[in-house]
Motif scaffolding. Structure first.
Motif, mmCIF file in Angstrom:
data_model
loop_
_atom_site.group_PDB
_atom_site.id
_atom_site.type_symbol
_atom_site.label_atom_id
_atom_site.label_comp_id
_atom_site.label_asym_id
_atom_site.label_seq_id
_atom_site.Cartn_x
_atom_site.Cartn_y
_atom_site.Cartn_z
ATOM 1 N N MET A 1 0.842 -1.185 0.000
ATOM 2 C CA MET A 1 0.000 0.000 0.000
ATOM 3 C C MET A 1 0.864 1.217 0.000
ATOM 4 O O MET A 1 2.064 1.149 0.259
ATOM 5 N N ALA A 2 0.291 2.323 -0.237
ATOM 6 C CA ALA A 2 1.090 3.530 -0.233
ATOM 7 C C ALA A 2 1.526 3.749 1.198
ATOM 8 O O ALA A 2 1.082 4.623 1.903
ATOM 9 N N ASP A 3 2.383 2.873 1.588
ATOM 10 C CA ASP A 3 2.841 2.761 2.937
ATOM 11 C C ASP A 3 3.841 3.859 3.212
ATOM 12 O O ASP A 3 4.453 3.935 4.251
ATOM 13 N N THR A 4 4.012 4.681 2.188
ATOM 14 C CA THR A 4 4.849 5.848 2.333
ATOM 15 C C THR A 4 4.451 6.598 3.594
ATOM 16 O O THR A 4 5.271 7.185 4.265
ATOM 17 N N PHE A 5 3.179 6.560 3.855
ATOM 18 C CA PHE A 5 2.681 7.375 4.940
ATOM 19 C C PHE A 5 2.247 6.562 6.140
ATOM 20 O O PHE A 5 2.290 7.038 7.250
ATOM 21 N N LEU A 6 1.775 5.389 5.911
ATOM 22 C CA LEU A 6 1.094 4.665 6.973
ATOM 23 C C LEU A 6 1.715 3.311 7.199
ATOM 24 O O LEU A 6 2.604 2.881 6.506
ATOM 25 N N GLY A 8 3.039 -0.220 9.326
ATOM 26 C CA GLY A 8 4.196 -0.620 10.113
ATOM 27 C C GLY A 8 5.489 -0.350 9.366
ATOM 28 O O GLY A 8 5.499 -0.154 8.155
ATOM 29 N N ASP A 9 6.537 -0.353 10.120
ATOM 30 C CA ASP A 9 7.817 -0.050 9.521
ATOM 31 C C ASP A 9 8.592 -1.324 9.280
ATOM 32 O O ASP A 9 8.959 -2.010 10.212
ATOM 33 N N VAL A 10 8.792 -1.626 8.027
ATOM 34 C CA VAL A 10 9.618 -2.789 7.763
ATOM 35 C C VAL A 10 10.969 -2.337 7.245
ATOM 36 O O VAL A 10 11.834 -3.128 6.952
ATOM 37 N N GLY A 11 11.119 -1.078 7.136
ATOM 38 C CA GLY A 11 12.318 -0.406 6.612
ATOM 39 C C GLY A 11 13.599 -1.203 6.628
ATOM 40 O O GLY A 11 13.674 -2.286 6.087
ATOM 41 N N ASP A 12 14.615 -0.670 7.272
ATOM 42 C CA ASP A 12 15.895 -1.368 7.274
ATOM 43 C C ASP A 12 16.091 -2.016 8.639
ATOM 44 O O ASP A 12 17.133 -1.916 9.231
ATOM 45 N N ALA A 13 15.027 -2.606 9.143
ATOM 46 C CA ALA A 13 15.122 -3.227 10.453
ATOM 47 C C ALA A 13 16.196 -4.305 10.428
ATOM 48 O O ALA A 13 16.520 -4.823 9.365
ATOM 49 N N ALA A 364 -3.394 -10.988 -7.276
ATOM 50 C CA ALA A 364 -2.447 -10.240 -8.102
ATOM 51 C C ALA A 364 -2.417 -10.836 -9.501
ATOM 52 O O ALA A 364 -2.429 -10.132 -10.503
ATOM 53 N N THR A 367 -5.576 -9.846 -11.430
ATOM 54 C CA THR A 367 -5.519 -8.488 -11.967
ATOM 55 C C THR A 367 -4.626 -8.478 -13.194
ATOM 56 O O THR A 367 -4.888 -7.810 -14.178
ATOM 57 N N LEU A 368 -3.560 -9.275 -13.097
ATOM 58 C CA LEU A 368 -2.615 -9.330 -14.205
ATOM 59 C C LEU A 368 -3.312 -9.831 -15.459
ATOM 60 O O LEU A 368 -3.204 -9.253 -16.536
ATOM 61 N N ARG B 83 3.440 6.968 12.278
ATOM 62 C CA ARG B 83 3.685 7.347 10.914
ATOM 63 C C ARG B 83 2.512 8.162 10.368
ATOM 64 O O ARG B 83 2.689 9.099 9.603
ATOM 65 N N ALA B 87 2.583 11.765 8.727
ATOM 66 C CA ALA B 87 2.023 12.021 7.403
ATOM 67 C C ALA B 87 1.016 13.163 7.443
ATOM 68 O O ALA B 87 1.004 14.044 6.576
ATOM 69 N N HIS B 93 7.938 9.876 3.896
ATOM 70 C CA HIS B 93 9.164 9.103 4.057
ATOM 71 C C HIS B 93 9.174 8.001 2.997
ATOM 72 O O HIS B 93 8.383 7.066 3.060
ATOM 73 N N ARG B 95 10.981 4.975 1.695
ATOM 74 C CA ARG B 95 12.023 4.108 2.221
ATOM 75 C C ARG B 95 12.742 3.364 1.117
ATOM 76 O O ARG B 95 12.272 3.278 -0.009
ATOM 77 N N GLN B 97 13.356 0.114 0.790
ATOM 78 C CA GLN B 97 12.489 -0.918 0.233
ATOM 79 C C GLN B 97 11.166 -0.237 -0.052
ATOM 80 O O GLN B 97 10.450 0.108 0.856
ATOM 81 N N SER B 99 7.428 0.697 -0.866
ATOM 82 C CA SER B 99 6.329 0.067 -0.147
ATOM 83 C C SER B 99 4.999 0.180 -0.874
ATOM 84 O O SER B 99 3.960 0.123 -0.249
ATOM 85 N N VAL B 101 1.980 -1.362 -2.970
ATOM 86 C CA VAL B 101 1.445 -2.715 -3.093
ATOM 87 C C VAL B 101 1.651 -3.172 -4.522
ATOM 88 O O VAL B 101 1.214 -2.529 -5.473
ATOM 89 N N ASN B 109 -2.815 2.434 -5.666
ATOM 90 C CA ASN B 109 -1.936 2.743 -4.548
ATOM 91 C C ASN B 109 -2.139 4.174 -4.052
ATOM 92 O O ASN B 109 -2.012 4.454 -2.870
ATOM 93 N N LEU B 112 -5.119 4.071 -1.799
ATOM 94 C CA LEU B 112 -5.115 3.089 -0.721
ATOM 95 C C LEU B 112 -4.536 3.711 0.548
ATOM 96 O O LEU B 112 -3.394 4.136 0.579
ATOM 97 N N LEU B 146 0.389 -2.349 -13.345
ATOM 98 C CA LEU B 146 0.648 -2.936 -12.041
ATOM 99 C C LEU B 146 2.049 -2.551 -11.592
ATOM 100 O O LEU B 146 2.991 -2.563 -12.384
#
Ligand SMILES: Nc1ncnc2c1ncn2[C@@H]1O[C@H](COP(=O)(O)OP(=O)(O)O)[C@@H](O)[C@H]1O
Ligand SMILES: [Mg+2]
Lengths: 374, 516
Positions: A1-6, A8-13, A364, A367-368, B83, B87, B93, B95, B97, B99, B101, B109, B112, B146
């Protein structure tokens, strides 16, 4: 998801600790038992709600599954094909592959067996029977070959492709039984009777206990060998950690193709048993739901030899017991269907995370396909 | 999404970080960090692996909290607890990796999880919005492809675009260029400049110094969680000095490095290239390693180390070149590599072990399909357990229980178990990828001793690591990888911060290092 903003952080853990269950697709004994227990209890509640006495019903079911020579023969003859499909599927499952195409491979195997048997119509049984078995197995393998190659070389999700091939098989058999294989006199879609020299006889008269049960035993022994063999271990290793397996010189492509072919061959054998042993003719419904329940048996049995055997017997008993219950107590056999469905639900809880992950993957892919079609 | 009332971007410094500290267990990831992001600037944050850059980024974004210190955003006190709050305040931010979907389109996206997005997805308006932003920044981000089907660089643009569309007033890019080629990096720089001119300040995290000269206005150096240089003018800065500052002192600690007799060349790497969709790959590598010699391959993570490790152990298909062990070409065949006696300590224990399998199965897995411990193709469990028991004893895996699951062992013992599997016999070549990474001192020493022992027994040892201490403890000779190429090669005695820093940050001309 546009996890840019929201989110959990899976970043560089830092690296995650080794995940125990990892990609494991196999269940443990305790979860399977729990699933059975839940199904039995819930099934009992449903019976209570519909005004039946669960004790009477369950007694009738057990009696109908194991209470007489006939009952036992019925249970075993229903369990045998489930076990065979279950063992083959288990090989793939242990290698990390989820093939759900057994249903179509059973159909293909039945066609293969019939065609081969017709070819050997005038040969002695000693030739015709093994030839038809081989024909069934080969057709079953052929039916999974393309999904296997697609998975190995193009990482095409095997769940989707094997399911698709089941559709193809359903269409093919409908065509064949309405056209080339249909005897001129027949009204409904069906084949000629299975050639006499290829028929698998009943072992105990007055029951439906047929040679397929011995085939199941043989396949079961082969599976026990597989699980303990070095080659089987290398396949299991690939299922557990494909990267490691490949770094140890195990060819991933070979594991993928071979394990899917093995599952196809066993399902194909079941097609042969259905055609040559039970129905002695090929119908559109030749596979009934064996393919699908065989998968459930493999999952529920944790892809282990004993587990698959017990699960197959359980489903065989539920099916034969359900019918017996209906005729002896007048309780609808669909109650046994409900219990089978509850079983499925019960143990799918264990798989919830995997199922969610899979559904995402499958979505996925859909959709493809949708996109590509445009 | 609109900004908070009263937070006028025109007033107030976009971001001010005062005395921020953060500790993870025993690691002080950030210590009393002072940092200011001014309006209209691109501020580069540089530092070695583990310097704390991502930690700082996450604190600013709100996804983790600081232990102490304070921040303000556009003049307002800023204490994000999530976060989502970050926002909402306008901090985006992006990252390393990415993020998005992957099974969805960019338009999907975009909507979402977007704050205030309507409950029902309106495909037409989402598409129009993506196209509008894409045009605005002269990008070609497709709205309805996609994410899976888009190249990495475009995914990244899409993610930045979504951040902007969501109303970001401040952008943090964490190592955005690490997986990009030169052309793609140029496009990224252009996009950053464009955003700057629109008034969005950017905190840009990178290891790659050359691109910063062109990209950034000011620069802050972080080392071991401390600010070493704060807000220096990039144009006036001497990048070589910056590179040195990033690394700090490399002291050759006097580890008890045993005397090892040098043999003849055992491993020859010839014009080796690997192309990888996952990472940067490697290009035209040439080196030799003699028996008894330990070669350190250093470089910031993601500069081709994975591809090199795979190539040396026969696991990667080579785009060109050869890997030769004792005269035998093992290129592209893991089976041949194992037969030639190549051992591999995987960087990541989760790929290096079968977690759900027993210690015995793991310890003996190198023998799979070799016919050892089998009769009629069946594995002999007793023999396997007995043999594993001996190995586990020899390599001091605790608990020494062959029946235990590998996943039940501690990290150090898992590493020892992997060593037991790979180093049962003296290897001809040992490829040790981050062999002491994340281990406690005792286990780290045990692993160093394993590497020395492999060399003493005549093996050629390649230690691949982003940890300079690890390399300086072990290696006789060093090659530096940058973007999949060797930028410098020298004996360990010649290792200085200046030289290493310059080579690791890409300030040295690529060389065709051949030395032996
Ligand atoms: N979630 C975490 N748990 C434990 N340690 C962490 C965590 N995140 C970062 N660290 C440690 O903090 C230090 C700084 O990490 P990080 O900020 O990711 O560095 P950089 O981004 O500069 O490479 C490293 O030693 C890292 O191992
Ligand atoms: Mg980082």
């Amino acid at each position: 998801m546009a996890d840019t903003f929201l989110g959990g952080d899976v970043g560089d853990a830092p690296p995650e600790p080794l995940e125990d269950e990892g990609r494991r697709l196999t269940t443990s004994l305790s979860t399977s038992c729990l699933a059975v227990l839940i199904a039995v209890v819930l099934g009992g509640l449903i019976m209570l709600m519909s005004g039946e006495n669960p004790l009477t019903a369950y007694t009738a079911m057990v009696d109908g599954a194991f209470g007489s020579k006939f009952a036992l023969g019925e249970t075993l003859s229903r369990a045998a094909p489930l076990a065979i499909v279950g063992y083959g599927t288990a090989v793939a499952l242990r290698a990390g592959l989820i093939t759900i195409g057994a249903q179509g491979q059973v159909v293909a195997g039945a066609i293969g067996a019939l065609v081969t048997a017709q070819f050997f119509e005038s040969a002695p049984s000693a030739v015709a029977i093994p030839a038809a078995a081989l024909g069934g197995a080969l057709f079953g393998m052929a039916w999974v070959l393309i999904p296997a190659l697609l998975r190995a070389h193009f990482s095409v999700n095997e769940i989707l492709s094997t399911l698709l091939f089941t559709e193809f098989a359903a269409l093919l058999i409908e065509y064949l039984l309405n056209n080339p294989l249909k005897p001129p006199t027949a009204i409904t879609p069906q084949s000629d009777p299975y050639p006499d020299n290829g028929i698998l006889g009943l072992v105990i008269d007055g029951t439906r206990f047929h040679v397929g049960v011995f085939v199941a035993v043989a396949i079961g022994l082969l599976f026990v060998w597989w699980v303990r063999s070095d080659r089987g271990f290398s396949y299991d290793l690939y299922g557990e950690n494909p990267n490691l397996a490949q770094s140890l010189g195990i060819s991933g492509n070979r594991v993928i193709v071979n394990s899917l072919l093995i599952s196809g061959a066993t399902a194909g054998l079941v097609g042969w048993i259905q055609a040559a042993g039970l129905l002695q003719r090929v119908y559109v419904e030749i596979a009934s739901d064996i393919g699908f329940f065989g998968l459930v048996v493999a999952f529920l049995g944790g892809a282990t030899p004993g587990g698959v055997l017990v699960a197959a017997l359980l489903f065989g008993a539920l099916q034969s017991g359900g019918l017996a219950m209906q005729s002896s107590e007048g309780i609808p056999a669909s109650l046994s269907d409900i219990i089978q469905a509850l079983l499925l639900l019960g143990f799918s809880i264990r798989y919830a995370p995997q199922i969610i992950r899979l559904t995402r993957g499958v979505m996925a892919n859909f959709t493809l396909i949708g996109k590509r079609r445009k | 999404m609109t900004s908070e009332p009263g937070a006028d971007p025109a007033t107030g410094t976009p971001l001010s970080v005062r005395g921020v500290s953060r500790r993870f267990g025993s690691v002080q990831a950030l210590a009393n960090v002072e940092f200011t992001l001014e309006a209209g600037e691109i501020h580069a944050l540089v530092g070695e692996n583990g310097a704390g850059k991502s930690t700082l980024a996450k604190i600013v974004a709100g996804s983790i909290r600081s232990d102490s210190g304070s921040m303000s955003l556009f003049g307002q006190p800023y204490r994000p607890t999530s976060r989502r709050e970050g926002a909402a305040a306008g901090v985006a931010h992006v990252r390393q990796q990415l993020s998005l979907v992957r099974g969805l389109t960019v338009a999907q996206n975009l909507q979402l999880g977007r704050p205030g997005a309507p409950a029902i997805f309106n495909a037409a308006s989402a598409r129009a919005e993506v196209e509008r932003w894409s045009d605005e920044f002269s990008l070609s981000v497709p709205a309805e492809t996609l994410v899976d089907d888009m190249p990495l660089a475009v995914r990244q643009q899409a993610e930045i675009l979504i951040a902007v569309a969501w109303g970001a007033r401040l952008l943090i890019l964490d190592e955005p260029s690490s997986a990009l080629g030169p052309l793609e990096t140029r496009a990224l720089i252009a996009l950053c400049h464009r955003l700057r001119s629109e008034g969005t300040p950017i905190l840009y995290i990178s290891h790659r110094l050359p691109e910063l000269a062109e990209l950034a206005d000011r620069l802050t150096v972080l080392r071991s969680g401390r600010v070493i240089v704060e807000g220096a003018d990039v144009r006036a800065a001497d990048l070589r000095e910056v590179a040195t500052l990033m690394i700090g002192d490399v002291s050759l600690l006097e580890v008890n490095r045993p005397e090892i007799e040098r043999g003849t060349s055992r491993l020859t790497v010839n014009d080796l290239s690997v192309s990888s969709t996952q990472e940067i790959g490697c290009h035209g590598l040439n080196f030799e390693v003699a028996g008894g010699e330990i070669l350190g391959v250093v470089g910031i993570a993601g500069n081709g180390q994975d591809s090199l490790a795979k190539a040396l152990t026969g696991q990667a298909k080579l785009a060109s070149g050869h890997v030769v062990v004792d005269g035998e070409d093992i290129s592209g065949s893991a089976r041949q590599a194992i037969a030639a006696g190549v051992a591999h300590l995987h960087e990541d224990r989760s790929t290096g072990l079968a977690a759900a399998f027993s210690v015995a199965d793991n310890a003996t897995a190198r023998h799979v399909r070799s016919g050892r411990f089998t009769r009629f193709g069946v594995r002999l469990a007793d023999k396997i357990a007995r043999h594993a028991g001996e190995l586990v004893e020899r390599f001091q895996v605790r608990p020494p229980d062959p029946a235990a699951r590998a996943s039940s062992l501690s990290g150090g013992n898992q590493q020892k178990l992997m060593a037991a599997r790979e180093l049962e016999k003296n290897p001809t070549v040992l490829v040790a990828h981050g062999p002491t990474k994340g281990l406690d001192p005792e286990a780290a020493k045990a692993m160093r001793d394993r590497c020395f022992a492999a060399a003493q027994a005549g093996g050629a040892v390649v230690v691949i690591s982003a940890d300079l201490d690890e390399v300086s403890d072990l290696a006789h000779r060093v090659v530096v990888l940058y973007r999949g190429r060797v930028t410098d090669a020298f004996p360990i005695e010649d290792m200085t911060s200046e030289r290493l820093g310059a080579a690791m940050a890409g300030l040295t001309e690529t060389m065709g290092a051949t030395s032996g």
